[in-house]
Motif scaffolding. Structure first.
Motif, PDB file in Angstrom:
ATOM      1  N   PRO A 156       0.795  -1.231   0.000  1.00 49.10           N
ATOM      2  CA  PRO A 156       0.000   0.000   0.000  1.00 49.10           C
ATOM      3  C   PRO A 156       0.829   1.284   0.000  1.00 49.10           C
ATOM      4  N   ARG A 157       2.119   1.177   0.207  1.00 47.00           N
ATOM      5  CA  ARG A 157       2.981   2.366   0.187  1.00 47.00           C
ATOM      6  C   ARG A 157       3.218   2.883  -1.226  1.00 47.00           C
ATOM      7  N   PHE A 158       2.799   2.115  -2.258  1.00 42.50           N
ATOM      8  CA  PHE A 158       3.142   2.462  -3.634  1.00 42.50           C
ATOM      9  C   PHE A 158       1.920   2.579  -4.532  1.00 42.50           C
ATOM     10  N   GLN A 159       2.095   3.410  -5.549  1.00 48.18           N
ATOM     11  CA  GLN A 159       1.145   3.495  -6.655  1.00 48.18           C
ATOM     12  C   GLN A 159       1.942   3.328  -7.941  1.00 48.18           C
ATOM     13  N   GLU A 160       1.361   2.567  -8.880  1.00 49.67           N
ATOM     14  CA  GLU A 160       2.017   2.407 -10.174  1.00 49.67           C
ATOM     15  C   GLU A 160       1.822   3.683 -10.980  1.00 49.67           C
ATOM     16  N   ILE A 161       2.850   4.059 -11.702  1.00 47.14           N
ATOM     17  CA  ILE A 161       2.825   5.269 -12.515  1.00 47.14           C
ATOM     18  C   ILE A 161       2.552   4.884 -13.967  1.00 47.14           C
ATOM     19  N   GLU A 162       1.570   5.530 -14.545  1.00 41.59           N
ATOM     20  CA  GLU A 162       1.300   5.352 -15.975  1.00 41.59           C
ATOM     21  C   GLU A 162       2.276   6.235 -16.739  1.00 41.59           C
ATOM     22  N   LEU A 163       3.056   5.628 -17.609  1.00 49.25           N
ATOM     23  CA  LEU A 163       4.017   6.408 -18.385  1.00 49.25           C
ATOM     24  C   LEU A 163       3.424   6.816 -19.717  1.00 49.25           C
ATOM     25  N   GLU A 164       3.884   7.943 -20.185  1.00 54.60           N
ATOM     26  CA  GLU A 164       3.444   8.432 -21.488  1.00 54.60           C
ATOM     27  C   GLU A 164       4.235   7.729 -22.582  1.00 54.60           C
ATOM     28  N   GLY A 165       3.647   7.590 -23.750  1.00 48.79           N
ATOM     29  CA  GLY A 165       4.348   6.973 -24.871  1.00 48.79           C
ATOM     30  C   GLY A 165       4.275   5.459 -24.820  1.00 48.79           C
ATOM     31  N   ASP A 166       5.181   4.836 -25.543  1.00 55.47           N
ATOM     32  CA  ASP A 166       5.156   3.374 -25.642  1.00 55.47           C
ATOM     33  C   ASP A 166       6.341   2.722 -24.942  1.00 55.47           C
ATOM     34  N   ALA A 167       6.753   3.279 -23.825  1.00 56.09           N
ATOM     35  CA  ALA A 167       7.879   2.728 -23.069  1.00 56.09           C
ATOM     36  C   ALA A 167       7.549   1.314 -22.601  1.00 56.09           C
ATOM     37  N   ARG A 168       8.469   0.397 -22.818  1.00 60.36           N
ATOM     38  CA  ARG A 168       8.298  -0.987 -22.388  1.00 60.36           C
ATOM     39  C   ARG A 168       9.204  -1.233 -21.186  1.00 60.36           C
ATOM     40  N   TYR A 169       8.608  -1.760 -20.136  1.00 55.85           N
ATOM     41  CA  TYR A 169       9.377  -2.032 -18.930  1.00 55.85           C
ATOM     42  C   TYR A 169      10.231  -3.283 -19.095  1.00 55.85           C
ATOM     43  N   PRO A 170      11.354  -3.336 -18.390  1.00 54.40           N
ATOM     44  CA  PRO A 170      12.192  -4.536 -18.452  1.00 54.40           C
ATOM     45  C   PRO A 170      11.607  -5.671 -17.619  1.00 54.40           C
ATOM     46  N   THR A 171      12.046  -6.869 -17.925  1.00 54.16           N
ATOM     47  CA  THR A 171      11.745  -8.040 -17.106  1.00 54.16           C
ATOM     48  C   THR A 171      13.089  -8.653 -16.702  1.00 54.16           C
ATOM     49  N   ARG A 172      13.062  -9.418 -15.626  1.00 55.73           N
ATOM     50  CA  ARG A 172      14.268 -10.111 -15.163  1.00 55.73           C
ATOM     51  C   ARG A 172      13.938 -11.579 -14.972  1.00 55.73           C
ATOM     52  N   GLU A 173      14.840 -12.438 -15.405  1.00 57.75           N
ATOM     53  CA  GLU A 173      14.685 -13.865 -15.163  1.00 57.75           C
ATOM     54  C   GLU A 173      15.028 -14.156 -13.704  1.00 57.75           C
ATOM     55  N   VAL A 174      14.348 -15.122 -13.113  1.00 56.39           N
ATOM     56  CA  VAL A 174      14.659 -15.568 -11.752  1.00 56.39           C
ATOM     57  C   VAL A 174      15.191 -16.997 -11.864  1.00 56.39           C
ATOM     58  N   TRP A 175      16.382 -17.205 -11.319  1.00 57.81           N
ATOM     59  CA  TRP A 175      17.053 -18.506 -11.407  1.00 57.81           C
ATOM     60  C   TRP A 175      17.328 -19.067 -10.019  1.00 57.81           C
ATOM     61  N   LEU A 176      17.133 -20.376  -9.889  1.00 54.65           N
ATOM     62  CA  LEU A 176      17.518 -21.125  -8.699  1.00 54.65           C
ATOM     63  C   LEU A 176      18.799 -21.869  -9.038  1.00 54.65           C
ATOM     64  N   LEU A 177      19.844 -21.631  -8.264  1.00 54.90           N
ATOM     65  CA  LEU A 177      21.136 -22.266  -8.488  1.00 54.90           C
ATOM     66  C   LEU A 177      21.438 -23.195  -7.330  1.00 54.90           C
ATOM     67  N   SER A 178      22.038 -24.323  -7.651  1.00 53.31           N
ATOM     68  CA  SER A 178      22.461 -25.263  -6.605  1.00 53.31           C
ATOM     69  C   SER A 178      23.720 -25.976  -7.057  1.00 53.31           C
ATOM     70  N   HIS A 179      24.359 -26.634  -6.104  1.00 49.18           N
ATOM     71  CA  HIS A 179      25.546 -27.439  -6.405  1.00 49.18           C
ATOM     72  C   HIS A 179      25.070 -28.751  -7.015  1.00 49.18           C
ATOM     73  N   VAL A 180      25.816 -29.310  -7.960  1.00 49.14           N
ATOM     74  CA  VAL A 180      25.363 -30.525  -8.648  1.00 49.14           C
ATOM     75  C   VAL A 180      25.194 -31.713  -7.701  1.00 49.14           C
ATOM     76  N   ASP A 181      25.867 -31.712  -6.564  1.00 52.93           N
ATOM     77  CA  ASP A 181      25.774 -32.832  -5.624  1.00 52.93           C
ATOM     78  C   ASP A 181      24.483 -32.824  -4.805  1.00 52.93           C
ATOM     79  N   GLN A 182      23.696 -31.757  -4.919  1.00 50.73           N
ATOM     80  CA  GLN A 182      22.480 -31.688  -4.112  1.00 50.73           C
ATOM     81  C   GLN A 182      21.310 -32.251  -4.856  1.00 50.73           C
TER      82      GLN A 182
END
Length: 182
Positions: A156-182
């Motif tokens: 609730p502390r935030f409001q999304e801002i509508e941007l003018e124009g056709d700006a495309r927001y970035p995305t980020r991949e989320v990866w789970l990494l582990s040791h091969v022995d696990q």
């Protein structure tokens, strides 16, 4: 019946620790009372071959670790522009951007903000190194920034801002990494 015992050392980026893992630890503890979880927030890559951590959660495809590390893409996180909810929506376009320091300009959200803040006058008097810090600064009204939608949209502390124009927001991949022995 299928309770896990032992300990696990997890090294996620700070925003995943604070906004996703910690709020769900009580449920995990009830389901697995003999499991000890050690959270080690870190934005840099943990060396799983040296057992810096058993598991790591990162916002990017792993580029290090070689044959001793395995990675699994968990999904993608979409970003959007947010400002503090106490700021009038008609003032959002005038808010300066909370930018990233030089060392973190490789981050997709940092590059996106740089492309939007066409002059130094469009930057807040603050540069950060991670999304968690940018989130806390935006909540205080210092400026606007890009935040993960899955986290900021329910805060609730935030409001999304509508941007003018056709700006495309970035995305980020989320990866789970582990040791091969696990």
């Amino acid at each position: 019946e299928n309770a896990i015992t032992g300990s696990v050392r997890i090294s996620p980026v700070p925003i995943i620790v604070n906004r996703l893992l910690v709020p769900n630890l009580a449920t995990l503890a009830r389901q697995h009372p003999n499991l000890t979880v050690e959270l080690v927030p870190n934005s840099s890559n943990a060396d799983l071959s040296k057992r810096d951590a058993d598991l790591a959660l990162r916002f990017a495809r792993p580029s290090e670790g070689g044959l001793r590390t395995k990675g699994q893409k968990l999904g993608e996180v979409s970003f959007a522009a947010y400002a503090a909810s106490f700021i009038s929506p008609d003032q959002n376009q005038e808010l300066p951007w909370i930018g990233y320091d030089e060392a973190h300009m490789v981050l997709p959200q940092a590059r996106w903000i740089e492309s939007q803040a066409t002059s130094s006058a469009h930057y807040a008097n603050l540069k950060v190194a991670d999304v968690e810090t940018a989130m806390q600064a935006a909540a205080q009204g210092i400026g606007k920034t890009l935040l993960p939608r899955s986290i900021a949209s329910s805060d609730p502390r935030f409001q999304e801002i509508e941007l003018e124009g056709d700006a495309r927001y970035p995305t980020r991949e989320v990866w789970l990494l582990s040791h091969v022995d696990q």
